[in-house]
Design an enzyme around this catalytic site. Structure first.
Site, PDB file in Angstrom:
ATOM      1  N   ASN A  11      41.822  42.572  21.269  1.00 17.86           N
ATOM      2  CA  ASN A  11      41.787  41.308  21.084  1.00 17.86           C
ATOM      3  C   ASN A  11      40.749  40.574  20.476  1.00 17.86           C
ATOM      4  OD1 ASN A  11      42.883  38.419  20.933  1.00 17.86           O
ATOM      5  ND2 ASN A  11      43.407  38.521  23.078  1.00 17.86           N
ATOM      6  N   LYS A  18      37.799  41.209  23.233  1.00 21.04           N
ATOM      7  CA  LYS A  18      38.272  41.642  24.390  1.00 21.04           C
ATOM      8  C   LYS A  18      38.963  43.238  24.133  1.00 21.04           C
ATOM      9  CE  LYS A  18      39.646  37.167  26.308  1.00 21.04           C
ATOM     10  NZ  LYS A  18      40.829  36.145  26.345  1.00 21.04           N
ATOM     11  N   ARG A  92      46.070  42.703  18.955  1.00 18.80           N
ATOM     12  CA  ARG A  92      46.699  41.368  18.907  1.00 18.80           C
ATOM     13  C   ARG A  92      46.483  40.482  17.646  1.00 18.80           C
ATOM     14  NH1 ARG A  92      45.124  35.788  21.593  1.00 18.80           N
ATOM     15  NH2 ARG A  92      46.996  34.813  21.228  1.00 18.80           N
ATOM     16  N   HIS A 181      52.331  33.102  21.813  1.00 21.55           N
ATOM     17  CA  HIS A 181      52.477  33.787  22.832  1.00 21.55           C
ATOM     18  C   HIS A 181      53.936  34.572  23.013  1.00 21.55           C
ATOM     19  CE1 HIS A 181      50.488  29.747  25.011  1.00 21.55           C
ATOM     20  NE2 HIS A 181      49.676  30.816  24.643  1.00 21.55           N
ATOM     21  N   GLY A 213      46.186  27.617  26.656  1.00 22.72           N
ATOM     22  CA  GLY A 213      47.400  27.243  25.648  1.00 22.72           C
ATOM     23  C   GLY A 213      48.464  27.154  26.621  1.00 22.72           C
ATOM     24  N   ARG A 242      44.920  20.851  23.882  1.00 25.90           N
ATOM     25  CA  ARG A 242      45.526  20.444  22.671  1.00 25.90           C
ATOM     26  C   ARG A 242      46.592  19.402  23.216  1.00 25.90           C
ATOM     27  NH1 ARG A 242      47.051  26.191  21.669  1.00 25.90           N
ATOM     28  NH2 ARG A 242      45.162  27.217  20.789  1.00 25.90           N
ATOM     29  N   GLU A 385      50.244  40.585  28.970  1.00 20.94           N
ATOM     30  CA  GLU A 385      50.119  40.664  27.434  1.00 20.94           C
ATOM     31  C   GLU A 385      49.388  41.874  27.035  1.00 20.94           C
ATOM     32  OE1 GLU A 385      48.527  36.486  27.346  1.00 20.94           O
ATOM     33  OE2 GLU A 385      49.612  36.446  25.513  1.00 20.94           O
TER      34      GLU A 385
HETATM   35  P1  ADP Z   1      44.207  31.840  28.493  1.00 19.93           P
HETATM   36  O1  ADP Z   1      44.613  33.175  28.666  1.00 19.93           O
HETATM   37  O2  ADP Z   1      45.087  30.976  27.773  1.00 19.93           O
HETATM   38  O3  ADP Z   1      42.818  31.423  28.372  1.00 19.93           O
HETATM   39  P2  ADP Z   1      44.949  31.730  31.411  1.00 19.93           P
HETATM   40  O4  ADP Z   1      46.479  32.338  31.438  1.00 19.93           O
HETATM   41  O5  ADP Z   1      43.994  32.539  31.693  1.00 19.93           O
HETATM   42  O6  ADP Z   1      44.629  31.221  29.983  1.00 19.93           O
HETATM   43  O7  ADP Z   1      44.895  30.518  32.307  1.00 19.93           O
HETATM   44  C1  ADP Z   1      43.897  29.575  32.118  1.00 19.93           C
HETATM   45  C2  ADP Z   1      44.087  28.281  33.121  1.00 19.93           C
HETATM   46  O8  ADP Z   1      44.497  28.759  34.353  1.00 19.93           O
HETATM   47  C3  ADP Z   1      42.840  27.566  33.394  1.00 19.93           C
HETATM   48  O9  ADP Z   1      43.436  26.146  33.210  1.00 19.93           O
HETATM   49  C4  ADP Z   1      42.691  27.652  34.630  1.00 19.93           C
HETATM   50  O10 ADP Z   1      42.079  26.532  35.512  1.00 19.93           O
HETATM   51  C5  ADP Z   1      43.994  28.021  35.301  1.00 19.93           C
HETATM   52  N1  ADP Z   1      43.776  28.530  36.712  1.00 19.93           N
HETATM   53  C6  ADP Z   1      43.443  29.819  37.105  1.00 19.93           C
HETATM   54  N2  ADP Z   1      43.382  29.857  38.090  1.00 19.93           N
HETATM   55  C7  ADP Z   1      44.067  28.788  38.746  1.00 19.93           C
HETATM   56  C8  ADP Z   1      44.395  28.292  40.085  1.00 19.93           C
HETATM   57  N3  ADP Z   1      43.861  29.182  41.317  1.00 19.93           N
HETATM   58  N4  ADP Z   1      45.104  27.249  40.326  1.00 19.93           N
HETATM   59  C9  ADP Z   1      45.249  26.526  39.278  1.00 19.93           C
HETATM   60  N5  ADP Z   1      44.928  26.757  37.942  1.00 19.93           N
HETATM   61  C10 ADP Z   1      44.352  28.179  37.698  1.00 19.93           C
END
Ligand code: ADP
Length: 400
Positions: A11, A18, A92, A181, A213, A242, A385
């Site tokens: 990715n 990644k 990806r 997504h 996102g 966003r 994913e």
């Molecule tokens: P992406 O892959 O889109 O970067 P993720 O699916 O990893 O995102 O989600 C990131 C979001 O999940 C962040 O806003 C983070 O704060 C939130 N998050 C992760 N762990 C927790 C938790 N324990 N409680 C609440 N929110 C969480």
């Protein structure tokens, strides 16, 4: 012995890469990693094998150096890619436009087609292409498969993907809703059906992917029939940075009345809006912490975030007619019981009722959080994913 089934999933972002070694049959992932700050004066590689984390701090000039460093990390810290019998590299790719509705074996023509889609995803597709070019050079003997974020949503009907604008915008300029997504929505819809003991063909689900996102999808019988992101990932739910849905005339107002440039408005709506714009933090844990302290901006941000989700759940209930499950996934969806409860509270008229005890419990694997009397199952399903990309890439390679 069964046929080898490992896929190296890549990715590539603009300044990061990644990777994960994944068994496309089982989802088992013996190692993964990330190279960050590519092209900057100091970068970092993190390679994880089971519980062991190996880091390397140095400059990585470009994506080729980054991927080479990842391969060196596999050599040095394991597992050996040669011994694993990797059968494909799965990439990806964010935007597949109308051309790509399935995972696709990469050749020069596919690269040219993904290049032609750069105007639709100017930040993402060039980085994905860079990852593809580098992996093709470093693994000339391996098939490379592109898995598109948009592909799953290509089954949306015209009523869902058509903007009410002059027709030539669509026919001449491909301006329509695409959705993103898709890999996550596909995986989560299928996994949710399995958790319910049903065939995906037989169920209607609303998937809420709430990460940095965020997007919602209405999935009928395993096919996406609507989703909240549009031409770009800006439309729909409130996200980390966003805005999600917005009167399009806001752009015009900011430009005409305040003289802001389109570039500046684009940056502000994609990078400085959403939770960050409302409350100064895009990390949901920080929003929850501030809200618990009584911070008014964070409280409003939380409420706006949940209200938007609720509106989409209502809309997609109408789209689907009958709903078998509402499914939460990704960082916030998997870890935010308060969001789940707030977004779905008061929806008993739609047959949706969250059980507070189940909602507060731990989530490891698909978990039902609705009450026994809830006509619609509410589930939390951790997304994966990379597994889905590996699974799709493996299927393409095995069809050859
Ligand atoms: P992406 O892959 O889109 O970067 P993720 O699916 O990893 O995102 O989600 C990131 C979001 O999940 C962040 O806003 C983070 O704060 C939130 N998050 C992760 N762990 C927790 C938790 N324990 N409680 C609440 N929110 C969480």
């Amino acid at each position: 012995m069964s046929d080898p089934s490992y896929v190296l999933v890549v990715n590539a972002g603009s300044s990061s890469l990644k990777y994960r070694l994944v068994d496309g049959e089982t989802g088992e992932a013996p190692a993964d990693g990330i190279v960050e700050r590519i092209g900057e004066s100091s970068g970092r590689l993190k390679h994880t094998v089971g519980d062991a984390v190996h880091t390397e701090e140095r400059a990585f000039a470009d994506h080729e150096e980054a991927l080479q460093a990842a391969l060196d990390a596999f050599e040095e810290h394991g597992p050996s890619l040669a011994d694993a019998g990797v059968v494909a590299v799965g990439h990806r790719v964010v935007h597949g436009g109308e051309r790509f509705s399935k995972p696709t074996l990469i050749d020069d023509q596919v690269v040219a087609a993904v290049e032609a889609l750069v105007p639709l995803a100017p930040l993402h597709n060039p980085a994905n292409l860079e990852g593809i070019a580098v992996a093709r050079r470093l693994f000339p003997e391996l098939p490379q498969v592109a898995v598109f974020d948009t592909a799953f949503h290509q089954t949306m009907p015209p009523v869902a993907y058509t903007y009410a604008v002059p027709r030539s915008w669509l026919t001449d300029h491909h301006v329509r809703r695409y959705g993103f997504h898709g890999t996550s929505h596909a995986y989560v819809a299928r996994t949710a059906a399995a958790a319910l003991g049903r065939r995906v063909e037989d169920v209607n689900v609303i998937v809420l992917h709430l990460g940095n996102g965020a997007s919602a999808a209405a999935v009928r019988g395993g096919f996406s029939v609507d989703t909240s992101m549009g031409l770009t990932p800006l439309e729909g739910l409130v996200m980390g940075t966003r805005s999600g849905d917005l009167d399009p005339a806001v752009h015009i107002h900011l430009h005409r009345s305040l003289g802001w440039s389109l570039e500046e408005i684009d940056r502000l709506l994609n990078r400085e809006s959403g939770l960050k714009g409302l409350a100064g933090a895009n990390d949901f844990r920080e929003i929850e912490r501030l809200r618990a302290e009584g911070d008014e901006a964070a409280t409003l941000a939380f409420d706006v975030y949940c209200y938007r989700i609720r509106k989409y759940v209502g809309a997609y209930s109408a789209v689907l007619g009958t709903v078998d499950a509402v499914v939460f996934t990704a960082g916030v969806g998997e870890n935010g019981p308060e969001v789940r409860a707030a977004a779905l509270s008061g929806l008993t008229a739609l047959g949706i009722e969250v059980d507070p005890g189940r909602n507060a419990g731990p989530v490891s694997g698909p978990t039902r959080i609705s009450s026994d009397s809830s006509a619609v199952a509410v589930l939390v399903v951790p997304t994966d994913e990379e597994y889905e990309i590996a699974r799709q890439a493996l299927a393409v390679v095995r069809r050859q």
